[in-house]
Design an enzyme around this catalytic site. Structure first.
Site, PDB file in Angstrom:
ATOM      1  N   PRO A   2       6.513   0.745  -2.623  1.00  0.00           N
ATOM      2  CA  PRO A   2       5.967   1.153  -3.306  1.00  0.00           C
ATOM      3  C   PRO A   2       5.821  -0.083  -4.255  1.00  0.00           C
ATOM      4  O   PRO A   2       6.116  -1.283  -4.974  1.00  0.00           O
ATOM      5  CB  PRO A   2       6.921   2.092  -3.960  1.00  0.00           C
ATOM      6  N   GLU A   3       4.560   0.387  -4.973  1.00  0.00           N
ATOM      7  CA  GLU A   3       4.128  -1.243  -6.119  1.00  0.00           C
ATOM      8  C   GLU A   3       4.361  -0.184  -7.498  1.00  0.00           C
ATOM      9  O   GLU A   3       4.698   0.518  -7.621  1.00  0.00           O
ATOM     10  CB  GLU A   3       2.520  -1.230  -5.649  1.00  0.00           C
ATOM     11  N   LYS A  61       7.575  -5.197 -10.294  1.00  0.00           N
ATOM     12  CA  LYS A  61       8.567  -3.610  -9.132  1.00  0.00           C
ATOM     13  C   LYS A  61       9.852  -3.852  -8.954  1.00  0.00           C
ATOM     14  O   LYS A  61      10.491  -2.972  -8.431  1.00  0.00           O
ATOM     15  CB  LYS A  61       7.862  -3.964  -7.954  1.00  0.00           C
ATOM     16  N   ARG A 301      -2.767 -10.018   5.687  1.00  0.00           N
ATOM     17  CA  ARG A 301      -2.826  -8.226   5.248  1.00  0.00           C
ATOM     18  C   ARG A 301      -4.951  -8.741   5.290  1.00  0.00           C
ATOM     19  O   ARG A 301      -5.092  -8.972   6.555  1.00  0.00           O
ATOM     20  CB  ARG A 301      -2.558  -8.497   3.360  1.00  0.00           C
TER      21      ARG A 301
END
Length: 318
Positions: A2-3, A61, A301
């Site tokens: 989750p961001e 976060k 990424r």
């Protein structure tokens, strides 16, 4: 993972259910979810039983719940000294449930709360992949004297494990001047800087790509040569894309991400760059230019950019 918008969705949900309620009992169904609490399950439960949740706070976060300990009941408005911290990892969920609801398959920890009319009485931590967890941590003063993070009743205290990260773009106490002065001292690419939690927290890979697309800037733009107006534009874009994601309930690419009521986010339907390799650039298409989003490898990424409206700088450094 989750961001920031996903974690903020959870924070906003939890604060409505938890603030002012006392933790009556603690069930630890899987000690692996407490591996960050070094003293083990018994100490974890002992710290929580009888404590009252003061607020739910987020920076970047990181998410934590300041606790007023039971022994402080006779003290007038004592400042909390400890907090319950939640690390969601890849699949962690904090769900509010009624006791009559059957246990979730991957339920790890259950907190039973003092009754409150019309509200569920259990907070459940569910985690399929067990990369997340819960632990009790100390609260320490913030280094700038400001609030620890986004909260309903901000205090100048921060969970010790979050004290090393910078403020995030949604934090009212975020200082652009401080961010820009630190940014100019970096000799790196713009996206690397945006992902540096010591410079600005909460911007992950998805939202970095989206913010850069909105700002019309390439990820390799050198930070030490970045104009103030460009830095302002990319930070404003990051803030806008996160607020848009919040309005949509977060970005969900995985059925494991849900908010406290079990609903998935759907901002992924509104993405302009991330994950759109080979698809038309919306901005270019709007003015009759034929351009498609490209995907490039970046720090193990992927980065998604438009080659027309986000041109690579000639002197860009990786």
């Amino acid at each position: 993972m989750p961001e920031l918008p996903e974690v903020e969705v959870v924070r906003r949900g939890l604060v409505n259910w938890l603030r002012g309620r006392t933790i009556m009992s603690v069930d630890v169904l899987d000690p692996r979810s407490l591996r960050r609490h070094a003293l083990g399950p018994e100490d974890f439960a002992g710290n929580l039983r009888g404590a009252t949740v003061v607020d739910v706070v987020r920076r970047g976060k990181f998410l934590w719940m300041p606790l007023r300990e039971a022994t402080d009941a006779a003290t007038v408005s004592p400042a909390p000294t400890v907090a319950l911290m939640a690390h969601l990892g890849m699949s962690g969920q904090l769900l509010m449930q009624d006791p009559a609801v059957p246990d979730e398959k991957h339920l790890k920890v259950r907190l039973r709360l003092s009754p409150s009319a019309g509200m569920p009485d259990e907070l459940r931590f569910v985690d399929q992949r067990i990369f997340g967890g819960l632990f009790v941590t100390d609260l320490v003063p913030t280094d700038d004297g400001g609030p620890g993070g986004l909260a309903e009743s901000p205090l100048p205290l921060i969970a010790e494990e979050a004290s090393h990260i910078a403020r995030d773009p949604l934090d009212p106490a975020f200082s652009f001047d401080l961010f820009y002065s630190r940014l100019k001292k970096r000799r790196t690419g713009l996206k690397r800087a945006l992902l540096d939690q010591g410079l600005v927290s909460g911007i992950g890979n998805i939202y970095a790509d989206e913010a850069l697309w909105r700002a019309g800037l390439h990820y390799a733009r050198p930070t030490d040569k970045l104009r103030r107006a460009d830095a302002e534009r990319v930070l404003a874009s990051a803030r806008e894309v996160m607020l848009d994601a919040l309005a949509a309930g977060g970005t969900s690419f995985d059925s494991l991400y849900v908010n406290v009521n079990g609903a998935s986010g759907y901002f992924d339907r509104s993405l302009n760059a991330y994950g759109r390799e080979g698809q038309p650039c919306h901005r270019c298409a709007a003015v009759g230019i034929n351009s498609t989003i490209r995907r490039e490898q970046f720090m193990n990424r992927s980065s998604y950019t438009c080659p027309v409206c986000q041109p690579r700088p000639r002197n860009g450094r990786w």
